[in-house]
Design a protein around this motif. Structure first.
Motif, PDB file in Angstrom:
ATOM      1  N   ASP A  33       0.818  -1.215   0.000  1.00 23.46           N
ATOM      2  CA  ASP A  33       0.000   0.000   0.000  1.00 23.46           C
ATOM      3  C   ASP A  33       0.850   1.262   0.000  1.00 23.46           C
ATOM      4  O   ASP A  33       0.322   2.379   0.014  1.00 23.46           O
ATOM      5  N   SER A  35       2.504   2.729   2.196  1.00 23.43           N
ATOM      6  CA  SER A  35       2.417   3.596   3.367  1.00 23.43           C
ATOM      7  C   SER A  35       3.784   3.832   3.996  1.00 23.43           C
ATOM      8  O   SER A  35       4.015   4.850   4.642  1.00 23.43           O
ATOM      9  N   GLU A  50      -0.527  -1.855  -6.292  1.00 19.38           N
ATOM     10  CA  GLU A  50      -0.744  -1.030  -5.109  1.00 19.38           C
ATOM     11  C   GLU A  50      -2.069  -1.422  -4.458  1.00 19.38           C
ATOM     12  O   GLU A  50      -3.120  -1.403  -5.088  1.00 19.38           O
ATOM     13  N   GLY A  51      -2.011  -1.780  -3.216  1.00 21.11           N
ATOM     14  CA  GLY A  51      -3.193  -2.196  -2.485  1.00 21.11           C
ATOM     15  C   GLY A  51      -2.805  -2.662  -1.101  1.00 21.11           C
ATOM     16  O   GLY A  51      -1.622  -2.781  -0.776  1.00 21.11           O
ATOM     17  N   CYS A  52      -3.799  -2.912  -0.273  1.00 23.49           N
ATOM     18  CA  CYS A  52      -3.558  -3.266   1.121  1.00 23.49           C
ATOM     19  C   CYS A  52      -3.997  -4.693   1.404  1.00 23.49           C
ATOM     20  O   CYS A  52      -4.964  -5.194   0.808  1.00 23.49           O
TER      21      CYS A  52
END
Length: 307
Positions: A33, A35, A50-52
Motif C-alpha cells: 500500500d 504507506s 498497489e493495495g492493502c
C-alpha cells in the motif's frame, strides 16, 4: 517459471526478498500500500500492485496466479501501532488472516513472517519455538493471532511455514524511517559525530541477524510444501549488548563515540535471544554473517547514501 506473491514487498525485508527471488529466475508480484515502502527501490522486473492486505479480494485474486505466498506486510512501527490500534490490528492480524485464506483457497504454500515479539520477556536464555508466548505489545499480540490463523488453516491442508525474525538489519534500512531499528540510527549518529542515544544502562541485549541470512531462511522455508505448519526462529543464537553494539559501530565508523544515556524504557525486554536449532534441523540453516561483517556492509551502504 515459478511465480511468487510478496506482500509488503516494498519494505526493507520485502525488497531484499523480491530481488533474491528475481535473481533466482522466479517471477514476483508485489502487493504494497506504499504507506512506508519505497516503490522506486523495487527491481524493474517485479510487478507492483498497489493495495492493502486488508483487501481480501485482491489478495485472493493475486494468490490465484502464484505458486507461493510470502506474507510480510505489517505495521511494525511502535509509534504507528499505538497511534491507531484499530488500523494496526486490521493490517497485522486481519492481513495475516487474509493471506492465509488466499493461500488456502489457491492451494499454494505460505511463508508467514511473524516476529520474536510474540515471546515477550522470555528471560536471558536462548528461546526456542516451544517457549510459551506472552507478547508485551499490541504488535506482538497481533502477530501471534496471525500465527494462529495459519495453524488453524494448516490443520485443513495448508502448507505454512511461520518465521519469527529477531532483530534484522542490513543495507537498505534507512535511519530516517519510523521503522528503523537501533543499528541504522546508531550508524547515522556515529557518521555525523552526534552522541548515540542509549536508553538505560546499555546492558540490554538483542540477537541481530543480517538481512541476507534471513532471506536465505525465508527461501528455505518456502521449500516446505507438505501439508501442515512449522514455526522457526530467524536468529543467530548470539546476543549482543547495546553498549557493545555502539562500540563496534564506532570502531567501524573510525572515530570515538559519545554515548548519551537516557532513562530505561518501562516494560521493555532486557534480553532477546533466539535458539536457531530448529531452523538448522529442518533446513540445514545457520546464519553465516558475523555481526562485525554485517555492520561493515551496512555502514558502507549508509555512508554512501549520506554522501
Amino acid at each position: 517459471m515459478t511465480r511468487y506473491l510478496v506482500t509488503g514487498g516494498c519494505g526493507f525485508i520485502g525488497r531484499h526478498l523480491t530481488a533474491t527471488l528475481l535473481e533466482g529466475g522466479h517471477g514476483v508480484t508485489v502487493l504494497d500500500d506504499l504507506s512506508s515502502g519505497n516503490p522506486a527501490s523495487l527491481p524493474p522486473a517485479a510487478r507492483l500492485e498497489e493495495g492493502c492486505v486488508t483487501d481480501a479480494r485482491t489478495l485472493a485474486r493475486l494468490a490465484e496466479a502464484t505458486d507461493g505466498v510470502f506474507h510480510l506486510a505489517a505495521i511494525a512501527s511502535i509509534a504507528a501501532v499505538e497511534a491507531d490500534l484499530g488500523r494496526a490490528h486490521a493490517v497485522n492480524a486481519g492481513g495475516a488472516a487474509n493471506a492465509v485464506a488466499a493461500a488456502t483457497r489457491s492451494r499454494v504454500p505460505l511463508v508467514l513472517i511473524s516476529s520474536a515479539a510474540v515471546y515477550g520477556d522470555a528471560g536471558s536464555g536462548a528461546v526456542s519455538e516451544t517457549h510459551p508466548c506472552a507478547p508485551l505489545s499490541a504488535y506482538g499480540a497481533d502477530k501471534l493471532q496471525g500465527e494462529q490463523h495459519a495453524l488453524d488453516a494448516a490443520a485443513n491442508g495448508l502448507s505454512a511455514a511461520i518465521v519469527r525474525p529477531f532483530n534484522v538489519y542490513g543495507p537498505g534500512q534507512g535511519a530516517d524511517s519510523p521503522y528503523a531499528g537501533v543499528i541504522p540510527s546508531f550508524i547515522a549518529a556515529a557518521l555525523s559525530g552526534t552522541p548515540l542515544r542509549i536508553d538505560g544502562d546499555g546492558s540490554q541485549s538483542r540477537d541481530f541477524i543480517f538481512i541476507d541470512d534471513l532471506i536465505r531462511l525465508l527461501s528455505a522455508a518456502m521449500e516446505q510444501r507438505q501439508p501442515g505448519a512449522l514455526i522457526v526462529n530467524g536468529c543467530t543464537g548470539t546476543a549482543t549488548s547495546v553498549t557493545a553494539l555502539a562500540q563496534e559501530i564506532g570502531r567501524i565508523c573510525g572515530g570515538d563515540i559519545r554515548i548519551d544515556p537516557g532513562p530505561g524504557r518501562a516494560g521493555g525486554v532486557q534480553c532477546s535471544l533466539g535458539n536457531p536449532g530448529r531452523a538448522e534441523e529442518l533446513f540445514g540453516f545457520r546464519a553465516r554473517i558475523p555481526l562485525q561483517d554485517g555492520l561493515q556492509h551496512t555502514v558502507t551502504w549508509q555512508r554512501g547514501t549520506a554522501s
